[in-house]
Design a protein around this motif. Structure first.
Motif, PDB file in Angstrom:
ATOM      1  N   CYS A  33       0.844  -1.188   0.000  1.00 55.33           N
ATOM      2  CA  CYS A  33       0.000   0.000   0.000  1.00 55.33           C
ATOM      3  C   CYS A  33       0.878   1.236   0.000  1.00 55.33           C
ATOM      4  N   GLU A  34       0.341   2.284  -0.577  1.00 57.74           N
ATOM      5  CA  GLU A  34       1.039   3.558  -0.666  1.00 57.74           C
ATOM      6  C   GLU A  34       0.145   4.632  -0.069  1.00 57.74           C
ATOM      7  N   ILE A  35       0.709   5.415   0.820  1.00 60.60           N
ATOM      8  CA  ILE A  35      -0.053   6.421   1.536  1.00 60.60           C
ATOM      9  C   ILE A  35       0.265   7.792   0.969  1.00 60.60           C
ATOM     10  N   ALA A  36      -0.764   8.551   0.659  1.00 60.89           N
ATOM     11  CA  ALA A  36      -0.610   9.927   0.187  1.00 60.89           C
ATOM     12  C   ALA A  36      -1.662  10.779   0.890  1.00 60.89           C
ATOM     13  N   ASP A  37      -1.536  12.091   0.780  1.00 57.54           N
ATOM     14  CA  ASP A  37      -2.540  12.965   1.384  1.00 57.54           C
ATOM     15  C   ASP A  37      -3.891  12.724   0.727  1.00 57.54           C
ATOM     16  N   GLY A  38      -4.871  12.346   1.522  1.00 56.81           N
ATOM     17  CA  GLY A  38      -6.221  12.168   1.017  1.00 56.81           C
ATOM     18  C   GLY A  38      -6.584  10.758   0.600  1.00 56.81           C
ATOM     19  N   HIS A  39      -5.607   9.843   0.491  1.00 60.21           N
ATOM     20  CA  HIS A  39      -5.958   8.485   0.095  1.00 60.21           C
ATOM     21  C   HIS A  39      -4.858   7.474   0.413  1.00 60.21           C
ATOM     22  N   VAL A  40      -5.271   6.209   0.409  1.00 59.17           N
ATOM     23  CA  VAL A  40      -4.365   5.067   0.530  1.00 59.17           C
ATOM     24  C   VAL A  40      -4.657   4.165  -0.656  1.00 59.17           C
ATOM     25  N   THR A  41      -3.631   3.817  -1.430  1.00 56.66           N
ATOM     26  CA  THR A  41      -3.806   2.944  -2.586  1.00 56.66           C
ATOM     27  C   THR A  41      -3.200   1.585  -2.272  1.00 56.66           C
ATOM     28  N   ILE A  42      -3.953   0.524  -2.551  1.00 54.81           N
ATOM     29  CA  ILE A  42      -3.502  -0.843  -2.317  1.00 54.81           C
ATOM     30  C   ILE A  42      -3.175  -1.472  -3.669  1.00 54.81           C
TER      31      ILE A  42
END
Length: 128
Positions: free
Chosen positions: A49-58
């Motif tokens: 998973c990758e964490i960014a401002d406003g969302h988490v992408t799996i």
């Protein structure tokens, strides 16, 4: 449950980040769906998973077919956080890696509820 590898995006903003929202509960890696990790790891692939401002992408991560080069990362699902409502919602990735709102599960303030749903395999749109 196993832990997922998570990477923070280099992009930062002054507004409340997803990481700040997740921090009070537990580590971010513990928040990502993990029920499929062991199954996929046995086939030579895994979940990240990758964490960014406003969302988490799996992502599903797998080695290249020819054995050389970097692993291939395919986006599976994105969890978006709306700071004004404090709610998380699910977006699914199509075959072109474009995200679309997932309407079968309502937004919620509890991100773990959405992670449990995605990890349960209740809808094959995420894991096939």
């Amino acid at each position: 449950m196993t832990r997922l590898r998570c990477q923070r995006s280099r992009a930062r903003s002054a507004r409340s980040s997803v990481n700040d929202v997740l921090k009070p509960d537990t580590s971010v890696s513990a928040k990502c769906p993990e029920s499929r990790h062991s199954l996929r790891a046995s086939r030579g692939s895994g979940v990240e998973c990758e964490i960014a401002d406003g969302h988490v992408t799996i992502f599903e991560a797998r080695p290249p077919w020819d054995g050389g080069g970097d692993w291939i990362r395919t986006p599976i699902v994105r969890l978006r956080y709306v700071g004004t409502t404090g709610q998380w919602s699910i977006y699914w990735a199509d075959r072109h890696s474009r995200f679309h709102e997932y309407t079968r599960k309502r937004p919620t303030k509890r991100v773990q509820t959405l992670l449990d749903y995605i990890g349960s395999g209740a809808d094959p749109i995420f894991w096939g």
